[in-house]
Design an enzyme around this catalytic site. Structure first.
Site, PDB file in Angstrom:
ATOM      1  N   ARG A  33      99.647  64.829 105.930  1.00 24.83           N
ATOM      2  CA  ARG A  33     100.501  64.252 106.978  1.00 24.83           C
ATOM      3  C   ARG A  33     101.208  65.332 107.804  1.00 24.83           C
ATOM      4  O   ARG A  33     101.741  65.038 108.876  1.00 24.83           O
ATOM      5  CB  ARG A  33     101.564  63.337 106.371  1.00 24.83           C
ATOM      6  CG  ARG A  33     101.056  61.999 105.858  1.00 24.83           C
ATOM      7  CD  ARG A  33     102.227  61.048 105.621  1.00 24.83           C
ATOM      8  NE  ARG A  33     102.888  60.693 106.872  1.00 24.83           N
ATOM      9  CZ  ARG A  33     104.122  60.186 106.959  1.00 24.83           C
ATOM     10  NH1 ARG A  33     104.830  59.999 105.853  1.00 24.83           N
ATOM     11  NH2 ARG A  33     104.644  59.875 108.126  1.00 24.83           N
ATOM     12  N   GLU A  68      97.912  64.030  98.446  1.00 20.77           N
ATOM     13  CA  GLU A  68      96.566  63.462  98.467  1.00 20.77           C
ATOM     14  C   GLU A  68      95.622  64.293  97.601  1.00 20.77           C
ATOM     15  O   GLU A  68      95.806  65.498  97.442  1.00 20.77           O
ATOM     16  CB  GLU A  68      95.998  63.418  99.902  1.00 20.77           C
ATOM     17  CG  GLU A  68      96.865  62.693 100.909  1.00 20.77           C
ATOM     18  CD  GLU A  68      97.895  63.593 101.549  1.00 20.77           C
ATOM     19  OE1 GLU A  68      98.674  63.078 102.369  1.00 20.77           O
ATOM     20  OE2 GLU A  68      97.937  64.800 101.223  1.00 20.77           O
ATOM     21  N   GLU A  93     109.772  60.122 101.150  1.00 21.81           N
ATOM     22  CA  GLU A  93     109.651  60.061 102.607  1.00 21.81           C
ATOM     23  C   GLU A  93     108.225  60.385 103.030  1.00 21.81           C
ATOM     24  O   GLU A  93     107.695  59.785 103.971  1.00 21.81           O
ATOM     25  CB  GLU A  93     110.620  61.042 103.266  1.00 21.81           C
ATOM     26  CG  GLU A  93     112.083  60.649 103.171  1.00 21.81           C
ATOM     27  CD  GLU A  93     112.716  61.049 101.855  1.00 21.81           C
ATOM     28  OE1 GLU A  93     113.911  60.753 101.661  1.00 21.81           O
ATOM     29  OE2 GLU A  93     112.028  61.661 101.006  1.00 21.81           O
ATOM     30  N   TYR A  94     107.605  61.336 102.335  1.00 14.81           N
ATOM     31  CA  TYR A  94     106.229  61.700 102.671  1.00 14.81           C
ATOM     32  C   TYR A  94     105.287  60.517 102.486  1.00 14.81           C
ATOM     33  O   TYR A  94     104.376  60.296 103.293  1.00 14.81           O
ATOM     34  CB  TYR A  94     105.767  62.878 101.798  1.00 14.81           C
ATOM     35  CG  TYR A  94     104.368  63.335 102.122  1.00 14.81           C
ATOM     36  CD1 TYR A  94     104.142  64.265 103.126  1.00 14.81           C
ATOM     37  CD2 TYR A  94     103.259  62.810 101.455  1.00 14.81           C
ATOM     38  CE1 TYR A  94     102.859  64.673 103.454  1.00 14.81           C
ATOM     39  CE2 TYR A  94     101.976  63.213 101.774  1.00 14.81           C
ATOM     40  CZ  TYR A  94     101.780  64.138 102.770  1.00 14.81           C
ATOM     41  OH  TYR A  94     100.497  64.520 103.104  1.00 14.81           O
ATOM     42  N   LYS A  95     105.502  59.748 101.422  1.00 14.52           N
ATOM     43  CA  LYS A  95     104.611  58.630 101.122  1.00 14.52           C
ATOM     44  C   LYS A  95     104.969  57.356 101.880  1.00 14.52           C
ATOM     45  O   LYS A  95     104.261  56.360 101.787  1.00 14.52           O
ATOM     46  CB  LYS A  95     104.619  58.359  99.616  1.00 14.52           C
ATOM     47  CG  LYS A  95     103.977  59.494  98.823  1.00 14.52           C
ATOM     48  CD  LYS A  95     103.844  59.177  97.346  1.00 14.52           C
ATOM     49  CE  LYS A  95     103.078  60.274  96.623  1.00 14.52           C
ATOM     50  NZ  LYS A  95     102.901  60.008  95.178  1.00 14.52           N
TER      51      LYS A  95
END
Length: 225
Positions: A165, A118, A132-134
């Site tokens: 996150r 971000e 995976e983070y997004k």
């Protein structure tokens, strides 16, 4: 003062600094007896010490040649001095990141390096990866973020604003004996400090209870993958 090491460096790189990844690989090759599968913490410190020796040997050779030529103005000298100083700082950080990338690849640890999350922030490592983070459907508890700084000073706070996150941050450093006030602040800010086991003794017994080794961090990431 290691003539044999300098000879290898000059033969390999012809008196110039190569890309940081190439130089880090060279540093690992000259301590080929070090195996990260045997002792992860020892491998990280040995690789970094090897790269420091190699870097200083080549730097001494290159800088001495420039000094021998002399400087015509003070500004020329200052500019050259600053370039040497900045290269030292930049290469130390890149070296640690390079060796960690190699470590994760060797151990089969899924990760993404230096990817944007971000607000254009770029955490050093995201596990198991940026995709995976997004993915909002991927559970946040299965994500891990790792910041890497050879020395912390006040810059450790930069890690807190990365990867929103992931509320629990991890930071790996080689800096010994960080003050109790700073480690307490890190702990209260939900930042887990990681240092190689060989550096633990530079911290107080109370601080050591709050540290984890590189091996412990790897074990944590593996349980999530």
């Amino acid at each position: 003062g290691d003539d044999s090491l300098l000879s290898k460096l000059l033969e390999q790189f012809h008196g110039r600094f190569p890309a940081t990844t190439i130089f880090s690989a060279f540093a690992r090759d000259i301590v080929s007896e070090v195996n990260c599968l045997d002792d992860i913490d020892n491998a990280v410190t040995a690789w970094m010490e090897s790269e420091e020796r190699a870097f200083r040997s080549l730097e001494n050779h290159i800088v001495k040649q420039r000094i021998d030529k002399g400087f015509t103005t003070v500004d020329d000298f200052v500019e050259f001095s600053l370039s040497v100083h900045n290269r030292r700082k930049s290469r130390a950080g890149h070296a640690l990141e390079n060796h960690l990338q190699y470590l994760f690849q060797t151990l089969g640890i899924r990760h993404s390096y230096n990817k944007v999350t971000e607000n254009k922030s770029r955490p050093d490592f995201i596990f198991p990866g940026i995709s995976e983070y997004k993915d909002d459907k991927f559970p946040a508890l299965s994500l891990t973020m790792l910041g890497v700084k050879t020395t912390c000073k006040d810059r450790w706070r930069q890690v807190l604003s990365e990867a929103h996150r992931i509320p629990e941050k991890h930071l790996l450093t080689l800096e010994p004996g960080i003050s109790t006030a700073q480690t307490d602040e890190m702990h209260n800010s939900h930042l887990q400090l990681i240092v190689p086991r060989q550096i633990f003794s530079s911290y107080t017994p109370k601080q050591q209870l709050q540290l984890i080794s590189v091996q412990n961090f790897i074990s944590l990431v593996k349980t999530k993958q």
